[in-house]
Enzyme design. Structure first.
Site, mmCIF file in Angstrom:
data_model
loop_
_atom_site.group_PDB
_atom_site.id
_atom_site.type_symbol
_atom_site.label_atom_id
_atom_site.label_comp_id
_atom_site.label_asym_id
_atom_site.label_seq_id
_atom_site.Cartn_x
_atom_site.Cartn_y
_atom_site.Cartn_z
ATOM 1 C CG ASP A 1 -56.645 -49.710 13.093
ATOM 2 O OD1 ASP A 1 -57.387 -50.084 12.163
ATOM 3 O OD2 ASP A 1 -55.467 -49.368 12.922
ATOM 4 C CD GLU B 1 -51.722 -45.598 16.551
ATOM 5 O OE1 GLU B 1 -52.452 -46.204 17.358
ATOM 6 O OE2 GLU B 1 -51.217 -46.127 15.563
ATOM 7 C CE1 TYR C 1 -52.771 -45.244 7.659
ATOM 8 C CE2 TYR C 1 -52.437 -43.131 8.730
ATOM 9 C CZ TYR C 1 -53.253 -44.197 8.415
ATOM 10 O OH TYR C 1 -54.561 -44.206 8.839
ATOM 11 C CB SER D 1 -50.270 -55.164 17.531
ATOM 12 O OG SER D 1 -49.377 -54.299 16.861
ATOM 13 C CG HIS E 1 -55.024 -46.245 3.209
ATOM 14 N ND1 HIS E 1 -54.093 -45.558 3.940
ATOM 15 C CD2 HIS E 1 -54.511 -47.498 3.041
ATOM 16 C CE1 HIS E 1 -53.041 -46.351 4.181
ATOM 17 N NE2 HIS E 1 -53.281 -47.538 3.644
ATOM 18 C CG LEU F 1 -53.153 -58.874 11.775
ATOM 19 C CD1 LEU F 1 -52.951 -60.269 12.353
ATOM 20 C CD2 LEU F 1 -54.306 -58.884 10.772
#
Ligand code: GLA
Length: 409
Positions: free
Chosen positions: A176, A164, A226, A131, A40, A129
């Site tokens: 990511d 996103e 989050y 995706s 984070h 992970l």
């Protein structure tokens, strides 16, 4: 160029593409990731230390003569069609990521061509992970390549993050998408999430291995919590800024500098700030340890990171804590922590290479006995980032060899 394509996934995906759409596609892949340390920190403009893993999302693509994107997901066995300008669907769906990337890229490349796409992924969904970033980057790379647009990996990663953040509604950081674009075989990536500088740091995989263990449990509050953590960090930074006008994020202070003033803050903000500021120190120490191949120290710092994510950041889960506690009692383990956003998903373990196999099977057995969930435990290799795979080219060059690949970064 190394290629960790899993031939089965690729062969299956090719057959499926021919069945769904006909013709021969171009093939793009982007990997998932695990983060060794720096939990984070990306949206606090700190430093992170992920590796791209040898599990990828594949996008097979062929241009159409109209502007329509027709997308088939092998996992969901579902096909749908849309145009980049179509309005956003009201409910969350796998296609939201694909639509979001097309929406985001349309800002960079207004004349995106239509295409048939088939998606096949080896990165387990919702497991921490990444995706979603693997999917976004593979789709983005494919669409830009079809458009014959110049592909700058930084611009692509930022466009995927924007998809996103603004389209999917998950306010993720940049880690990511950067790991998916810039992964390097045999290396962890030191990413400075403020300057966006990336430095590959070799990991001696003859001495230590990275073992990823999926708890197989993901709690529903993961994405809402989050976004709440991100807002809490912004609030803590705003408090610290009152006496430091030039402070942008929590990266700009250390824990000793804010320890006493933060006693007057709401308890949750104080804890979030303590995690972020102490985690930044741990990443710096971890980088020194990795450069010196001091894996014992690196492992210890990973374990400390987990404690901080549990006690101060409050993003672990009972299953993650069980997986970490079991791992710490096994021979050969140097460190264990949760990876990704938290509230379930995977742990990442640093294990002496000669113990990796026995560690993986002992961890799987003990976790299943304790929780009744059968975990997926994998010994990973640090892998290259996104690339185009050119199997046709290579099959002419060397029969039976691994396909050729053209990398992004
Ligand atoms: C998720 C997000 C990343 C990062 C991690 C936590 O994976 O997508 O941007 O914030 O959580 O380190």
């Amino acid at each position: 160029m190394n290629l960790q394509a899993h031939p089965d996934s690729l062969a299956r995906a090719l057959d499926e593409f021919r069945r769904q759409f006909g013709g021969e596609p171009r093939i793009f892949r982007a990997p998932g990731r695990v983060n060794l340390i720096g939990g984070h920190l990306d949206y606090n403009e700190g430093w992170v230390l992920p590796i791209a893993i040898d599990r990828s999302c594949y996008v097979l693509v062929r241009r159409r003569n109209d502007r329509v994107l027709r997308v088939h997901s092998a996992h969901f066995n579902e096909t749908l069609e849309f145009c980049p300008g179509d309005s956003r669907p009201s409910s969350h769906h796998w296609s939201t990521y694909v639509r979001g990337v097309a929406w985001s890229l349309a800002r960079e490349v207004p004349a995106l061509p239509g295409a048939n796409l088939l998606i096949e992924s080896e990165v387990p969904l919702g497991s921490g992970l990444s995706s979603s970033a693997a999917l976004e980057v593979a789709v983005g790379f494919a669409l830009l390549s079809l458009a014959e647009a110049k592909i700058d990996p930084v611009v692509l990663a930022l466009a995927c993050q924007r998809a996103e953040n603004e389209y999917v509604g998950m306010r993720c950081g940049i880690m990511d998408q950067f790991a998916a674009c810039f992964g390097r075989r045999g290396c962890a990536l030191l990413i400075d999430c403020r300057t966006l500088a990336v430095e590959p740091l070799p990991i001696d995989e003859t001495r230590v291995r990275v073992v990823v263990a999926n708890t197989m449990v993901k709690h529903a509050l993961a994405s809402s919590e989050y976004n709440i953590r991100r807002r809490e960090c912004e609030e803590a930074a705003a408090r610290a800024r009152q006496s430091r006008p030039s402070l942008r994020t929590l990266r700009d202070v250390s824990w000793p500098e804010i320890e006493s003033e933060s006693r007057a803050w709401p308890e949750n903000l104080r804890r979030r700030a303590r995690h972020v500021t102490t985690e930044i120190s741990r990443v710096k120490d971890a980088v020194r340890a990795l450069r010196a191949s001091d894996f014992a120290s690196l492992g210890r710092l990973m374990s400390e990171s987990h404690e901080s994510l549990d006690a101060d950041y409050q993003v672990t889960s009972p299953e993650l804590n069980s997986m970490v506690a079991i791992a710490r009692g096994l021979p050969g383990v140097l460190g264990a922590r949760m990876t990704g956003g938290g509230f379930g998903g995977c742990t990442v373990n640093l294990v002496l290479a000669e113990h990796a196999e026995s560690f993986a099977s002992a961890l799987a057995h003990a976790y299943e006995a304790e929780t009744r969930h059968r975990p997926d435990v994998t010994i990973c290799r640090a892998s290259d980032g996104a690339c185009e795979i050119e199997p046709w080219k290579n099959s002419r060059q060397s029969a039976g060899g691994s396909p050729a690949a053209r990398s992004l970064s």
